[in-house]
Scaffold this active site. Sequence first.
Site, PDB file in Angstrom:
ATOM      1  N   ARG A  67       0.801  -1.223   0.000  1.00  0.00           N
ATOM      2  CA  ARG A  67       0.000   0.000   0.000  1.00  0.00           C
ATOM      3  C   ARG A  67       0.833   1.272   0.000  1.00  0.00           C
ATOM      4  O   ARG A  67       0.641   2.170  -0.815  1.00  0.00           O
ATOM      5  CB  ARG A  67      -0.841   0.065   1.295  1.00  0.00           C
ATOM      6  CG  ARG A  67      -2.267  -0.217   1.183  1.00  0.00           C
ATOM      7  CD  ARG A  67      -2.761  -0.540   2.586  1.00  0.00           C
ATOM      8  NE  ARG A  67      -2.005  -1.673   3.082  1.00  0.00           N
ATOM      9  CZ  ARG A  67      -2.418  -2.919   2.956  1.00  0.00           C
ATOM     10  NH1 ARG A  67      -3.592  -3.163   2.456  1.00  0.00           N
ATOM     11  NH2 ARG A  67      -1.683  -3.922   3.369  1.00  0.00           N
ATOM     12  N   THR A  68       1.765   1.350   0.950  1.00  0.00           N
ATOM     13  CA  THR A  68       2.508   2.597   1.110  1.00  0.00           C
ATOM     14  C   THR A  68       3.340   2.878  -0.141  1.00  0.00           C
ATOM     15  O   THR A  68       3.341   3.983  -0.664  1.00  0.00           O
ATOM     16  CB  THR A  68       3.402   2.538   2.369  1.00  0.00           C
ATOM     17  OG1 THR A  68       2.573   2.207   3.474  1.00  0.00           O
ATOM     18  CG2 THR A  68       4.081   3.865   2.639  1.00  0.00           C
ATOM     19  N   LYS A  95      24.560  -6.400  -1.605  1.00  0.00           N
ATOM     20  CA  LYS A  95      25.926  -6.727  -2.048  1.00  0.00           C
ATOM     21  C   LYS A  95      26.959  -6.039  -1.163  1.00  0.00           C
ATOM     22  O   LYS A  95      28.136  -5.982  -1.486  1.00  0.00           O
ATOM     23  CB  LYS A  95      26.114  -6.312  -3.502  1.00  0.00           C
ATOM     24  CG  LYS A  95      25.170  -7.010  -4.445  1.00  0.00           C
ATOM     25  CD  LYS A  95      25.396  -6.563  -5.873  1.00  0.00           C
ATOM     26  CE  LYS A  95      24.323  -7.129  -6.799  1.00  0.00           C
ATOM     27  NZ  LYS A  95      24.307  -6.459  -8.084  1.00  0.00           N
ATOM     28  N   ARG A 117      11.632   3.774   3.405  1.00  0.00           N
ATOM     29  CA  ARG A 117      11.132   2.845   4.426  1.00  0.00           C
ATOM     30  C   ARG A 117      12.298   1.967   4.858  1.00  0.00           C
ATOM     31  O   ARG A 117      13.028   1.432   4.021  1.00  0.00           O
ATOM     32  CB  ARG A 117      10.007   1.970   3.889  1.00  0.00           C
ATOM     33  CG  ARG A 117       9.737   0.810   4.853  1.00  0.00           C
ATOM     34  CD  ARG A 117       8.474   0.110   4.613  1.00  0.00           C
ATOM     35  NE  ARG A 117       7.328   0.935   4.937  1.00  0.00           N
ATOM     36  CZ  ARG A 117       6.108   0.433   5.130  1.00  0.00           C
ATOM     37  NH1 ARG A 117       5.888  -0.851   5.038  1.00  0.00           N
ATOM     38  NH2 ARG A 117       5.105   1.238   5.415  1.00  0.00           N
ATOM     39  N   HIS A 147       5.594   6.720  11.313  1.00  0.00           N
ATOM     40  CA  HIS A 147       5.035   6.491   9.973  1.00  0.00           C
ATOM     41  C   HIS A 147       4.121   7.686   9.695  1.00  0.00           C
ATOM     42  O   HIS A 147       2.895   7.567   9.710  1.00  0.00           O
ATOM     43  CB  HIS A 147       4.275   5.159   9.973  1.00  0.00           C
ATOM     44  CG  HIS A 147       3.941   4.629   8.615  1.00  0.00           C
ATOM     45  ND1 HIS A 147       4.080   5.373   7.452  1.00  0.00           N
ATOM     46  CD2 HIS A 147       3.468   3.413   8.217  1.00  0.00           C
ATOM     47  CE1 HIS A 147       3.690   4.632   6.425  1.00  0.00           C
ATOM     48  NE2 HIS A 147       3.332   3.437   6.861  1.00  0.00           N
TER      49      HIS A 147
HETATM   50  C1  NCD Z   1       1.863  -0.372   8.569  1.00  0.00           C
HETATM   51  C2  NCD Z   1       3.366  -0.343   8.590  1.00  0.00           C
HETATM   52  O1  NCD Z   1       4.020  -0.827   7.671  1.00  0.00           O
HETATM   53  O2  NCD Z   1       3.883   0.174   9.563  1.00  0.00           O
HETATM   54  N1  NCD Z   1       1.272  -0.632   7.332  1.00  0.00           N
HETATM   55  C3  NCD Z   1       1.212   0.305   6.361  1.00  0.00           C
HETATM   56  O3  NCD Z   1       2.034   1.171   6.232  1.00  0.00           O
HETATM   57  N2  NCD Z   1       0.135   0.254   5.552  1.00  0.00           N
HETATM   58  C4  NCD Z   1       1.289  -1.236   9.594  1.00  0.00           C
HETATM   59  C5  NCD Z   1       1.615  -2.692   9.550  1.00  0.00           C
HETATM   60  O4  NCD Z   1       2.538  -3.145   8.894  1.00  0.00           O
HETATM   61  O5  NCD Z   1       0.912  -3.428  10.270  1.00  0.00           O
END
Ligand code: NCD
Length: 326
Positions: A67-68, A95, A117, A147
């Site tokens: 999703r993100t 690597k 991320r 986040h």
């Molecule tokens: C969250 C995350 O990655 O922190 N999900 C997300 O960003 N949609 C929450 C999760 O992984 O449960």
Amino acid sequence: MSAPTLQTGADGRLRHLLTVEGLPRPRLEELLNTAESFLGVTQREVKKVPLLRGKTVVNLFFESSTRTRTTFELAAKRLSADVINLSVSTSATVKGESLLDTLRNLEAMHADIFVVRHGTSGAAHFIAQHCLPHVAVLNAGDGRHAHPTQALLDVFTIRRHKPNFDQIKVAIVGDILNSRVARSQIHALTILDTAEVRVVAPRTLLPVGIESLGVKVFTDLTQGLAGVDVIIMLRLQKERMRGALLPSEHEYYRQFGLTEARLQGAHPEAIVMHPGPINRGVEIDSSVADGARSVILEQVTNGIAIRMAAMSLIMGTRTQDGREVG
Ligand code: NCD
């Protein structure tokens, strides 16, 4: 005006988006209001505006995400930016290349925005400290720390249903201990003066001293949900759990799973949220996840508008040649 930080410059404008904590309320509301204006764009036949034309956005994902990453990619494309997706499985870090070397190489390709991320808390801050001055960093989740765009899209979704934060009770339910989402949500809700923020979880999934963030703590789901206007369910983040924190998933569901019956205890107009990915039958019953009170898919759609807002506001503080607007 608040003191300059790594993410807000001396003029108070956003340079990076690393965390919600300490974000001045006008900045947070500016992000929400800008996202509101982008919702219209995403509903048009031609879903593009030229705000980031000629800019390059690099999605730098050291941890998996669906999703993100995809909503950041769509957001960048809707702003007419060029987008590169780099995931750890294909990157040179496997690597042995260091994070800084990867960064220097991407800078040499004239990237303007890094969406990062990483499994380690503080990774996005580290990159923001070490990148070239014209580059902006957006934190897409770092370890258990923060986040910010998820929390922003969550308060944005809440605001569309319940515009008066000072009149609502919000319960965040589940694995608070391991959740960067919960931490960022608590900060965002607090900045917006939410009347009551509750965390509901077994003792083993609550961080020590969580009360200091100004939340009410509940270890019983029925009590925690009583009369709330918003329920945010969280996934059990098994990949972050050290040791056995829970008897079993079945037992967890029995005590903390959101079922139709449990939902009855909340306000009749309560909305149900979840950042995803959802584990049906673990923290939430399918009938609730897909039910009339659920806004889980709205959250996903709103994520695009919020990420467009974050990227365009940040780039708006820089001139064509990358310097910051004086
Ligand atoms: C969250 C995350 O990655 O922190 N999900 C997300 O960003 N949609 C929450 C999760 O992984 O449960």
